[in-house]
Design an enzyme around this catalytic site. Structure first.
Site, PDB file in Angstrom:
ATOM      1  N   ASP A 113      -2.242   9.170  -0.792  1.00  0.00           N
ATOM      2  CA  ASP A 113      -2.546   8.058  -1.704  1.00  0.00           C
ATOM      3  C   ASP A 113      -3.294   6.936  -0.988  1.00  0.00           C
ATOM      4  OD1 ASP A 113      -1.088   8.534  -4.434  1.00  0.00           O
ATOM      5  OD2 ASP A 113       0.277   9.246  -2.877  1.00  0.00           O
ATOM      6  N   ASP A 173      -3.785   4.548   4.982  1.00  0.00           N
ATOM      7  CA  ASP A 173      -4.040   3.204   4.450  1.00  0.00           C
ATOM      8  C   ASP A 173      -2.796   2.330   4.354  1.00  0.00           C
ATOM      9  OD1 ASP A 173      -2.835   4.696   2.349  1.00  0.00           O
ATOM     10  OD2 ASP A 173      -3.449   3.098   0.977  1.00  0.00           O
ATOM     11  N   ASP A 180      -3.445  11.035   5.296  1.00  0.00           N
ATOM     12  CA  ASP A 180      -2.512  10.511   4.303  1.00  0.00           C
ATOM     13  C   ASP A 180      -3.110  10.856   2.932  1.00  0.00           C
ATOM     14  OD1 ASP A 180      -0.696   8.641   2.982  1.00  0.00           O
ATOM     15  OD2 ASP A 180      -2.417   7.286   2.874  1.00  0.00           O
TER      16      ASP A 180
HETATM   17  O1  LIG Z   1       2.155   8.198   2.116  1.00  0.00           O
HETATM   18  P1  LIG Z   1       1.355   8.162   0.869  1.00  0.00           P
HETATM   19  O2  LIG Z   1       0.829   9.515   0.489  1.00  0.00           O
HETATM   20  O3  LIG Z   1       0.285   7.117   0.886  1.00  0.00           O
HETATM   21  O4  LIG Z   1       2.429   7.753  -0.250  1.00  0.00           O
HETATM   22  C1  LIG Z   1       2.887   6.401  -0.409  1.00  0.00           C
HETATM   23  C2  LIG Z   1       3.225   6.184  -1.866  1.00  0.00           C
HETATM   24  O5  LIG Z   1       2.048   6.637  -2.584  1.00  0.00           O
HETATM   25  C3  LIG Z   1       2.126   6.663  -4.004  1.00  0.00           C
HETATM   26  O6  LIG Z   1       2.168   5.342  -4.499  1.00  0.00           O
HETATM   27  C4  LIG Z   1       0.962   4.620  -4.276  1.00  0.00           C
HETATM   28  O7  LIG Z   1      -0.105   5.243  -5.041  1.00  0.00           O
HETATM   29  C5  LIG Z   1       0.095   5.221  -6.468  1.00  0.00           C
HETATM   30  C6  LIG Z   1      -1.057   5.984  -7.100  1.00  0.00           C
HETATM   31  O8  LIG Z   1      -2.296   5.460  -6.733  1.00  0.00           O
HETATM   32  C7  LIG Z   1       0.179   3.767  -6.958  1.00  0.00           C
HETATM   33  O9  LIG Z   1       0.375   3.706  -8.368  1.00  0.00           O
HETATM   34  C8  LIG Z   1       1.334   3.060  -6.228  1.00  0.00           C
HETATM   35  O10 LIG Z   1       1.372   1.695  -6.578  1.00  0.00           O
HETATM   36  C9  LIG Z   1       1.154   3.176  -4.711  1.00  0.00           C
HETATM   37  O11 LIG Z   1       2.255   2.627  -4.020  1.00  0.00           O
HETATM   38  C10 LIG Z   1       3.334   7.462  -4.442  1.00  0.00           C
HETATM   39  O12 LIG Z   1       3.401   7.434  -5.847  1.00  0.00           O
HETATM   40  C11 LIG Z   1       4.606   6.938  -3.795  1.00  0.00           C
HETATM   41  O13 LIG Z   1       5.696   7.755  -4.178  1.00  0.00           O
HETATM   42  C12 LIG Z   1       4.453   7.007  -2.282  1.00  0.00           C
HETATM   43  O14 LIG Z   1       5.617   6.456  -1.686  1.00  0.00           O
END
Ligand SMILES: O=P(O)(O)OC[C@H]1O[C@H](O[C@H]2O[C@H](CO)[C@@H](O)[C@H](O)[C@H]2O)[C@H](O)[C@@H](O)[C@@H]1O
Length: 342
Positions: free
Chosen positions: A75, A262, A73
Site C-alpha cells: 500500500d 512508504d 511494500d
Molecule cells: O505495509 P503496507 O502494505 O503498506 O500496509 C499498511 C496498511 O495498508 C493498508 O492501509 C493503507 O492503505 C489503504 C488503501 O490505500 C488506505 O485506505 C489506508 O488509510 C492506509 O492506511 C491496509 O488496508 C492496512 O491494513 C495496512 O495496515
C-alpha cells in the site's frame, strides 16, 4: 542463522502516537513532518535523501558484481493510497514491471495486509509474500531442510487472542461513523480515514486504552490506520533478514537488499539495511519526513515507483546480472523482450 523471537508479555510496548500533523491530506496522516511540504523544504530534504531516479546510475554502479534482492511494500508503494482499503488495486503496468523485476532478482512483497489478501492484489506467482508485517511468510524451504514446512508464522499461538480482541475492537468502534476493522490475520487494522476529523481522537483513545489492557498486544500507527499486533519482537526488518536467510544469502558478502516502502513500519526494514551499511533503502514520500532511508521517490502514488521499477530502468540492473550470471550470448537472445536486448 537462527531467528530469535521474544514474546514480550511482561514488558508492554505501546508505541506513542505521533502527532497527526497532516491528518487530512489523505496520505501521510500519522507521520512526522520535519518541515512544511513546500518546495524549499523538500529540496533540502532531498539532499539527505536523494531521488532514487536521479541516483539510478550510481546505484547500478554499486550493484555491479553484487546480488540485488528486492523487497517491496504494497500500500502506498505498489498501489496508490485510496479511501477504501478493499479497492487499493495495483495497475496492470505496475504488475508487469514487478513481474519483470522478479524474473531477474529474488523479489518479495512485504505488507501489513494478510498474506492471502496481498497476494490477491498482486496476483504474481514469481514473488514471495510476507503478510501481517512479516508475521506470515511463505518462502522456499531453507537449504538445510528438504521439506517445505509451509508458511513461517511466529505469532501462530496468538490467533485465538487476536480473534478475541477483534470482537472487542468491533464493539469499541461500532458507534464511530466511518471507522472500520480489517482482519489481517496476525494483525488487526483499525482504519479512520473515513472517520470525521472530530471523532478521530476518540477512536484513537478508545483503541489505545483497550490495547493497553491486553499485554499480548501492542499498537503501531500507519497512514490513518492503527495496527493492533501481537507483542512479539518481529517486524518487517526481521522479515527481510528471514527472507535473505531462506533465500541463501545470509552469509553472502555481496548481497544488496533493495527495499521500497512508504510507511512507518517500513522504517524497520530500512534500519536493517542501514545496519548492514550496504543496500538501497528507498522511501516513497511527497513530503520531507524523518526517515532512515537513504534514497527517496517523490510521488506517494504508484507513478514514481513504477517509473523506477520500469523495465527500461531495470535494464541497467539486468546488464549487471547478465554479466555475473548469464553467458554473454544470452544478451542478444531473441527470446528476450526487445527492451532487454543490447
Ligand atoms: O505495509 P503496507 O502494505 O503498506 O500496509 C499498511 C496498511 O495498508 C493498508 O492501509 C493503507 O492503505 C489503504 C488503501 O490505500 C488506505 O485506505 C489506508 O488509510 C492506509 O492506511 C491496509 O488496508 C492496512 O491494513 C495496512 O495496515
Amino acid at each position: 542463522m537462527g531467528f530469535k523471537i521474544s514474546h514480550s508479555n511482561n514488558q508492554k510496548k505501546v508505541k506513542p502516537f505521533y502527532g497527526p500533523v497532516n491528518d487530512d491530506d489523505g496520505t501521510d496522516g500519522s507521520l512526522t513532518l520535519i518541515s512544511p511540504p513546500d518546495d524549499a523544504g523538500y529540496a533540502s530534504w532531498l539532499i539527505q535523501h536523494p531521488s532514487a531516479l536521479n541516483a539510478f546510475d550510481s546505484i547500478t554502479k554499486e550493484a555491479k558484481w553484487k546480488k540485488v534482492v528486492v523487497f517491496l511494500d504494497y500500500d502506498g508503494t505498489l498501489s496508490p493510497i485510496v479511501e477504501d482499503p478493499d479497492k487499493a488495486f495495483m495497475s496492470a503496468e505496475m504488475r508487469m514491471a514487478v513481474r519483470e523485476v522478479a524474473k531477474y532478482f529474488p523479489t518479495s512483497i512485504v505488507s501489513g495486509r494478510s498474506r492471502e489478501k496481498v497476494k490477491e492484489f498482486v496476483q504474481l506467482s514469481n514473488v514471495y509474500y510476507a503478510g501481517s508485517h512479516g508475521l506470515d511468510i511463505l518462502a522456499p524451504p531453507r537449504a538445510d531442510k528438504k521439506v517445505n514446512e509451509g508458511a513461517f508464522q511466529p505469532a501462530k499461538l496468538y490467533l485465538p487472542a487476536i480473534q478475541e480482541i477483534s470482537i472487542e475492537l468491533e464493539d469499541t468502534i461500532r458507534d464511530i461513523q466511518g471507522a472500520r476493522l480489517e482482519d489481517n490475520k496476525f494483525c488487526i487494522s483499525v482504519h479512520y480515514r473515513q472517520v470525521q476529523p472530530k471523532d478521530r481522537e476518540t477512536l484513537k483513545e478508545r483503541v489505545k486504552s483497550l490495547v493497553e489492557n491486553r499485554l499480548e498486544f501492542r499498537l503501531t500507527e500507519g497512514k490513518m490506520v492503527l495496527e493492533v499486533r501481537p507483542s512479539i519482537e518481529w517486524n518487517k526488518g526481521d522479515a527481510l533478514n528471514y527472507l535473505l536467510d531462506v533465500l541463501g544469502f545470509s552469509n553472502a558478502k555481496d548481497v544488496l537488499p533493495l527495499y521500497i516502502g512508504d510507511d512507518r513500519t517500513d522504517e524497520d526494514a530500512f534500519k536493517v539495511i542501514a545496519g548492514r551499511r550496504e543496500g538501497f533503502p528507498i522511501i516513497v514520500s511527497s513530503i520531507p519526513r524523518d526517515t532512515i532511508a537513504w534514497y527517496s521517490l517523490r510521488d506517494p502514488s504508484e507513478k514514481r515507483v513504477f517509473e523506477w521499477m520500469d523495465i527500461h530502468h531495470f535494464r541497467c540492473f539486468f546488464v549487471v546480472v547478465e554479466v555475473v550470471l548469464y553467458p554473454l550470448s544470452f544478451v542478444n537472445d531473441s527470446r528476450l523482450p526487445n527492451h532487454f536486448r543490447m
